[in-house]
Design an enzyme around this catalytic site. Structure first.
Site, PDB file in Angstrom:
ATOM      1  N   ASP A  15       2.508  -0.458  12.196  1.00 56.17           N
ATOM      2  CA  ASP A  15       1.175  -0.889  11.759  1.00 56.17           C
ATOM      3  C   ASP A  15       0.855  -2.327  12.185  1.00 56.17           C
ATOM      4  O   ASP A  15      -0.288  -2.768  12.085  1.00 56.17           O
ATOM      5  CB  ASP A  15       1.053  -0.775  10.232  1.00 56.17           C
ATOM      6  N   GLY A  34      -4.551   8.688   5.319  1.00 54.71           N
ATOM      7  CA  GLY A  34      -3.626   9.679   5.867  1.00 54.71           C
ATOM      8  C   GLY A  34      -2.444   9.888   4.936  1.00 54.71           C
ATOM      9  O   GLY A  34      -1.933  11.007   4.794  1.00 54.71           O
ATOM     10  N   ARG A  84      -6.994  -2.330  10.276  1.00 50.36           N
ATOM     11  CA  ARG A  84      -6.011  -3.200  10.946  1.00 50.36           C
ATOM     12  C   ARG A  84      -6.598  -3.845  12.204  1.00 50.36           C
ATOM     13  O   ARG A  84      -6.206  -4.943  12.588  1.00 50.36           O
ATOM     14  CB  ARG A  84      -4.717  -2.438  11.251  1.00 50.36           C
ATOM     15  N   ARG A 143      -5.330   2.922  18.472  1.00 44.72           N
ATOM     16  CA  ARG A 143      -5.091   1.476  18.404  1.00 44.72           C
ATOM     17  C   ARG A 143      -4.628   0.868  19.725  1.00 44.72           C
ATOM     18  O   ARG A 143      -4.675  -0.365  19.873  1.00 44.72           O
ATOM     19  CB  ARG A 143      -4.095   1.151  17.280  1.00 44.72           C
ATOM     20  N   LYS A 149       0.832  -1.213   0.000  1.00 38.81           N
ATOM     21  CA  LYS A 149       0.000   0.000   0.000  1.00 38.81           C
ATOM     22  C   LYS A 149       0.868   1.266   0.000  1.00 38.81           C
ATOM     23  O   LYS A 149       0.642   2.188  -0.780  1.00 38.81           O
ATOM     24  CB  LYS A 149      -0.907  -0.054   1.241  1.00 38.81           C
ATOM     25  N   SER A 150       1.860   1.299   0.884  1.00 38.52           N
ATOM     26  CA  SER A 150       2.718   2.498   0.988  1.00 38.52           C
ATOM     27  C   SER A 150       3.418   2.784  -0.334  1.00 38.52           C
ATOM     28  O   SER A 150       3.484   3.937  -0.780  1.00 38.52           O
ATOM     29  CB  SER A 150       3.803   2.284   2.040  1.00 38.52           C
TER      30      SER A 150
END
Ligand code: S3P
Length: 424
Positions: free
Chosen positions: A311, A92, A385, A342, A22-23
């Protein structure tokens, strides 16, 4: 969509290919949009977050097509003033990286997000961008961000928190600023932006923890993106804790700024092997094999490793419930500013399953090994997540659990459920 985690399987076994990182996908579409010419990016993510970056770049006038995971970007190397506000969804990364670029354009724009993104802190980017001369208005440093494009100048900025999004935001603003921009980090965070900028010919120099960048013209990007280690984490933990499992996960990105979870698993005595190490466009990659590990032990996780596994902490908490002894996670206060708080959310939900877990200001303490009972409903707090970590815990609960609003997995990993079913 509410789901019940299946209990009618014996163990997890087989081989899967993990979908795109994803990043790296975010950076690929954003940087390709800034390059004049045609870029071709293979194995682009089909998750909602990177598609938010695609949508924003399209609304800035770039011609982008996604066919069978290949993204083709045709750009003349500049953005045009968008006709409407730019919507970043839950992402984000989209909002923070695009802010850096938009601050230095010759037009104004507004970046908006969903309810969760609109609560996340933006002061961390507004402060350095303002030092560069940017004009950004917001209410209490939250989205929507109204950005009046202006001429920027370089700064020498020491990052007060370890954040790849903030670092990337400053470096991308530096691409449009007069003079030199220097960004220094105390603790290294993921460096995909730097690697990609270097491969596209940017004027960037990296020395220890300092990165210098100047105005640059980027060459088009021709790349293939490796699989996402953050998505892989759920399979690693599941393979280690579901009795008699053996899983091979192929084509995983192994950039050392992201592999903290592998170090943790090794320290916990987990049976994990890295196979076929290779490099994919300057990013290390390989395959990972994990086997059920009945003798896991609790450890302390703190300091420099935190940004390398930030993460993965919710699913590491699940793993820690199956370790003998105490696992202490510290220095992770930034987890409170993610898609949900989280620390609070994973502690609250794992307690419902029967875990012995306590919240601390900057982390959590987990006492194991505990049998997770389940037989309850859990919430994912609109956090992908959390949803995936709770699913992983559900696999070893004695009774079924129901996870509410499981569709949030689509933010980073729409293939999640299908891949788990393949291993059952
Ligand atoms: C990301 C950086 C991290 C991470 C996020 C993705 C990125 O955030 O938590 O999921 O792609 O740069 P921070 O930069 O806020 O630590």
């Amino acid at each position: 969509m509410d789901i019940i985690v299946k209990k009618n399987f014996k163990h997890l076994s087989g081989e899967i290919e993990i979908p795109s990182d994803k990043s790296i996908s975010h950076r690929a579409v954003i940087l390709a949009s800034l390059a004049k010419g045609k870029s071709v990016i293979k194995n682009f993510s089909s998750a909602k977050d990177p598609l938010s970056s695609v949508g924003v770049c399209k609304n800035l006038g770039v011609d982008i097509e996604l066919n069978d995971n290949t993204l083709t970007v045709n750009s003349n190397g500049t953005f045009i003033k968008p006709e409407a506000d730019l919507y970043c969804g839950n992402s984000g990364t989209t909002m923070r990286l695009m802010s850096g670029i938009l601050a230095g354009q010759d037009f104004s724009s507004v970046l908006k997000g969903d309810a969760s993104l609109s609560k996340r802190p933006m002061k961390r980017i507004i402060t350095p961008l303002s030092l560069m001369g940017a004009k950004i208005s917001s209410e209490n440093n939250h989205a929507p961000l109204e950005i009046e494009g202006t001429s920027l100048h370089g700064i020498n900025y020491a990052l007060p928190i370890a954040s790849a999004q903030v670092k990337s935001c400053i470096l991308l603003a530096g691409l449009f600023a007069h003079g030199e921009t220097i960004c220094t980090e105390k603790t290294p965070s993921r460096n995909h932006t730097e690697i990609m900028l270097q491969s596209m010919g940017a004027d960037i120099v990296i020395h220890n923890n300092s990165i210098k960048i100047k105005k640059s013209t980027l060459e088009p990007l021709h790349t293939e993106i490796c699989g996402d280690i953050s998505s892989t984490a759920y399979f690693l933990v599941a393979g280690l804790i579901v009795p008699n499992s053996k899983i091979t996960i192929k084509n995983v990105g192994l950039n050392p700024t992201r592999t903290g979870i592998i170090d943790v698993i090794k320290q916990m005595n987990g049976d994990i092997k890295i196979l076929n190490k290779r490099e994919l466009n300057s990013e290390p990659a390989g395959d990972i094999e994990v086997c059920y590990s009945p003798e896991l032990k609790g450890i302390e996780i703190n300091g420099e490793i935190i940004p390398r596994l930030i993460d993965e902490i919710p699913v590491i908490a699940v793993l820690a419930t199956q370790c003998n002894g105490c696992t202490i996670i510290k220095d992770a206060q930034d987890l409170r500013s993610k898609e949900s708080d989280r620390i609070k959310t994973i502690v609250t939900e794992l307690k419902k399953l029967g875990a012995n877990i306590q919240e601390t200001p900057d982390g959590m303490i987990i006492q194991g090994k505990t049998e997770l009972y389940g037989d309850c409903e859990v919430e994912c707090y609109s956090d992908h997540r959390l949803a995936m970590s709770l699913y992983t815990a559900g696999l070893i609960c004695k009774k079924e659990i129901l996870i509410k609003n499981f569709e949030w997995v689509n933010i980073s990993f729409p293939e999640f459920w299908g891949l788990f079913n393949k291993l059952m």
